[in-house]
Design a protein around this motif. Structure first.
Motif, short mmCIF file in Angstrom:
data_model
loop_
_atom_site.label_atom_id
_atom_site.label_comp_id
_atom_site.label_asym_id
_atom_site.label_seq_id
_atom_site.Cartn_x
_atom_site.Cartn_y
_atom_site.Cartn_z
N PRO A 1 -3.07 -12.20 13.64
CA PRO A 1 -3.40 -11.04 14.47
C PRO A 1 -3.89 -9.87 13.62
CG PRO A 1 -1.02 -11.39 14.41
CD PRO A 1 -1.64 -12.53 13.68
N SER A 2 -4.47 -8.88 14.29
CA SER A 2 -4.93 -7.67 13.62
C SER A 2 -3.78 -7.04 12.84
CB SER A 2 -5.47 -6.70 14.67
OG SER A 2 -5.93 -5.55 14.05
N GLY A 3 -4.04 -6.69 11.60
CA GLY A 3 -3.01 -6.04 10.78
C GLY A 3 -2.09 -7.01 10.06
N SER A 4 -2.32 -8.31 10.21
CA SER A 4 -1.41 -9.28 9.57
C SER A 4 -1.67 -9.42 8.07
CB SER A 4 -1.53 -10.65 10.27
OG SER A 4 -2.86 -11.12 10.23
N GLY A 5 -2.82 -8.90 7.59
CA GLY A 5 -3.08 -8.93 6.15
C GLY A 5 -4.20 -9.85 5.73
N LYS A 6 -5.03 -10.28 6.69
CA LYS A 6 -6.10 -11.24 6.37
C LYS A 6 -7.10 -10.68 5.36
CE LYS A 6 -7.43 -11.57 10.70
NZ LYS A 6 -6.49 -10.63 11.31
N THR A 7 -7.62 -9.48 5.65
CA THR A 7 -8.62 -8.88 4.75
C THR A 7 -8.01 -8.63 3.38
OG1 THR A 7 -9.81 -7.90 6.60
CG2 THR A 7 -10.16 -6.89 4.45
N THR A 8 -6.78 -8.14 3.37
CA THR A 8 -6.10 -7.87 2.09
C THR A 8 -6.01 -9.15 1.26
OG1 THR A 8 -4.82 -6.17 3.23
CG2 THR A 8 -3.99 -6.91 1.10
N TYR B 1 0.85 -1.19 0.00
CA TYR B 1 0.00 0.00 0.00
C TYR B 1 0.89 1.24 0.00
CZ TYR B 1 -4.19 -2.75 1.01
OH TYR B 1 -5.24 -3.62 0.92
N HIS C 1 -9.01 -13.91 14.25
CA HIS C 1 -7.82 -13.84 15.09
C HIS C 1 -8.05 -14.68 16.36
CE1 HIS C 1 -10.07 -9.99 15.95
NE2 HIS C 1 -10.21 -10.69 17.07
N VAL D 1 2.48 -5.17 2.59
CA VAL D 1 1.48 -5.77 3.48
C VAL D 1 1.40 -7.29 3.28
CG1 VAL D 1 -0.97 -5.82 4.03
CG2 VAL D 1 0.16 -3.66 3.67
N LEU E 1 0.89 5.17 0.93
CA LEU E 1 0.20 6.27 1.61
C LEU E 1 1.13 7.47 1.62
CD1 LEU E 1 -1.68 4.91 4.77
CD2 LEU E 1 -2.66 5.92 2.70
N GLU F 1 -13.95 -12.42 9.13
CA GLU F 1 -14.28 -12.31 10.56
C GLU F 1 -15.80 -12.26 10.79
OE1 GLU F 1 -11.67 -10.57 13.24
OE2 GLU F 1 -10.32 -9.79 11.71
N1 LIG Z 1 -6.29 0.73 1.82
C1 LIG Z 1 -5.20 0.70 2.57
N2 LIG Z 1 -4.25 1.63 2.48
C2 LIG Z 1 -3.13 1.57 3.22
N3 LIG Z 1 -2.84 0.61 4.13
C3 LIG Z 1 -3.75 -0.36 4.27
C4 LIG Z 1 -4.98 -0.39 3.52
N4 LIG Z 1 -5.69 -1.46 3.89
C5 LIG Z 1 -4.95 -2.10 4.83
N5 LIG Z 1 -3.79 -1.45 5.06
C6 LIG Z 1 -2.73 -1.88 5.99
O1 LIG Z 1 -2.40 -3.21 5.63
C7 LIG Z 1 -2.15 -4.01 6.78
C8 LIG Z 1 -3.01 -5.26 6.72
O2 LIG Z 1 -4.37 -4.86 6.81
P1 LIG Z 1 -5.56 -5.92 6.80
O3 LIG Z 1 -6.80 -5.13 6.87
O4 LIG Z 1 -5.37 -6.83 5.64
O5 LIG Z 1 -5.26 -6.72 8.14
P2 LIG Z 1 -6.19 -7.75 8.94
O6 LIG Z 1 -5.32 -8.94 9.24
O7 LIG Z 1 -7.43 -7.99 8.17
O8 LIG Z 1 -6.50 -7.00 10.29
P3 LIG Z 1 -7.82 -7.07 11.23
O9 LIG Z 1 -7.74 -8.36 12.01
O10 LIG Z 1 -7.65 -5.88 12.15
O11 LIG Z 1 -9.02 -6.97 10.36
C9 LIG Z 1 -2.41 -3.12 7.98
O12 LIG Z 1 -1.18 -2.70 8.48
C10 LIG Z 1 -3.20 -1.95 7.42
O13 LIG Z 1 -2.91 -0.79 8.12
#
Ligand SMILES: Nc1ncnc2c1ncn2[C@@H]1O[C@H](COP(=O)(O)OP(=O)(O)OP(=O)(O)O)[C@@H](O)[C@H]1O
Ligand SMILES: [Mg+2]
Length: 245
Positions: A53-60, A25, A214, A34, A27, A181
């Protein structure tokens, strides 16, 4: 040997294969990597948990498996289709036919009843009124909500809303259902019931579910668990199909 050929050599059939996926990403002037070289093999007709864990990249990652987002590098194959080679129109058609989505906040249309929310993707797909009239009651029954067909989302509990979302995700008989989730907004007992329901749907309809969480507790319901940490795979645990607790 790549992970794909290694897993296929074991006789596993894939519903999704991701190879050397990278995503960064940007910014302002800062680049944040990520997803860092991820390989994933999602087995057909299995319940896969993506745990991290939160922020590990699951949603991405789920967004890339679900063809909502594209990787910067690497290849995504879903249901034997190299989705990176599709045009935007072909991709949205492919997504609608092959992939169902369930979200943390349910994402139901508030002005439509439970029945109408489930019917909606069938309407969009041009399915006839007769077929819709056959399919929607079956879906309501499958998620235990036959007696709530007329309720609006605001007249349902959180667990019931998520059941509607599950039925809606299954409406077009997708190959793969992606759930980001889906139990995060539910109390633990309701969350456990939703997990059990998803497990039953995998077994009943031979659908592949991939579910991010998580919460290490969800591993118990899974056939396969993929451990994600800081954008990289830390390990994969696969049970024999049907061995899940
Ligand atoms: N659109 C975006 N622009 C910039 N950074 C992003 C964007 N989306 C996610 N990130 C960053 O990418 C990393 C992974 O985000 P992601 O949402 O995939 O994590 P996650 O494992 O789903 O977390 P959670 O459990 O909190 O949902 C995080 O550090 C987040 O800050
Ligand atoms: Mg997330």
């Amino acid at each position: 040997m790549t992970e794909q050929t290694e897993e296929q050599a074991k006789g596993y059939r894939p519903v999704a294969v991701l190879t050397q996926i990278e995503k960064t990403y940007h910014l302002d002037s800062v680049s944040v990597p990520v997803i860092r070289g991820v390989d994933i093999f999602v087995r057909q007709a299995c319940f896969t948990v993506l745990l991290g864990p939160s922020g590990s990249g699951k949603t991405t990652l789920l967004n890339m498996i679900g063809c909502i987002d594209k990787p910067d590098k690497g290849e995504v194959i879903v249901s034997n289709c190299k989705v990176g080679e599709l045009t935007d129109d072909a991709l949205s058609d492919f997504r609608a036919k092959n992939i169902g989505f369930i979200f943390q906040n349910f994402n139901l249309l508030p002005v439509l009843s439970a029945y109408e929310n489930i019917e909606y993707p069938l309407l969009l797909a041009g399915i006839s009124a007769k077929k819709r009239g056959e399919r929607v009651p079956k879906l309501l029954e499958a998620v235990g909500l036959s007696d709530r067909a007329k309720n609006l989302p605001g007249q349902l509990s959180g667990g019931q809303r998520q059941r509607v979302a599950i039925a809606r995700a299954l409406a077009r008989k997708p190959k793969l259902v992606i759930a980001d989730e889906p139990t995060a907004n539910l109390d633990s007992q309701t969350g456990a019931a939703i997990l059990t329901l998803m497990r039953r749907m995998v077994d009943r309809y031979q659908i592949s579910f991939i579910f991010s969480s998580h919460d290490p507790e969800v591993i118990k319901a899974a056939d396969d668990t993929i451990f994600l940490h800081d954008g990289a795979i830390r390990g994969v645990r696969r049970k024999g199909v049907g061995e899940a607790a």
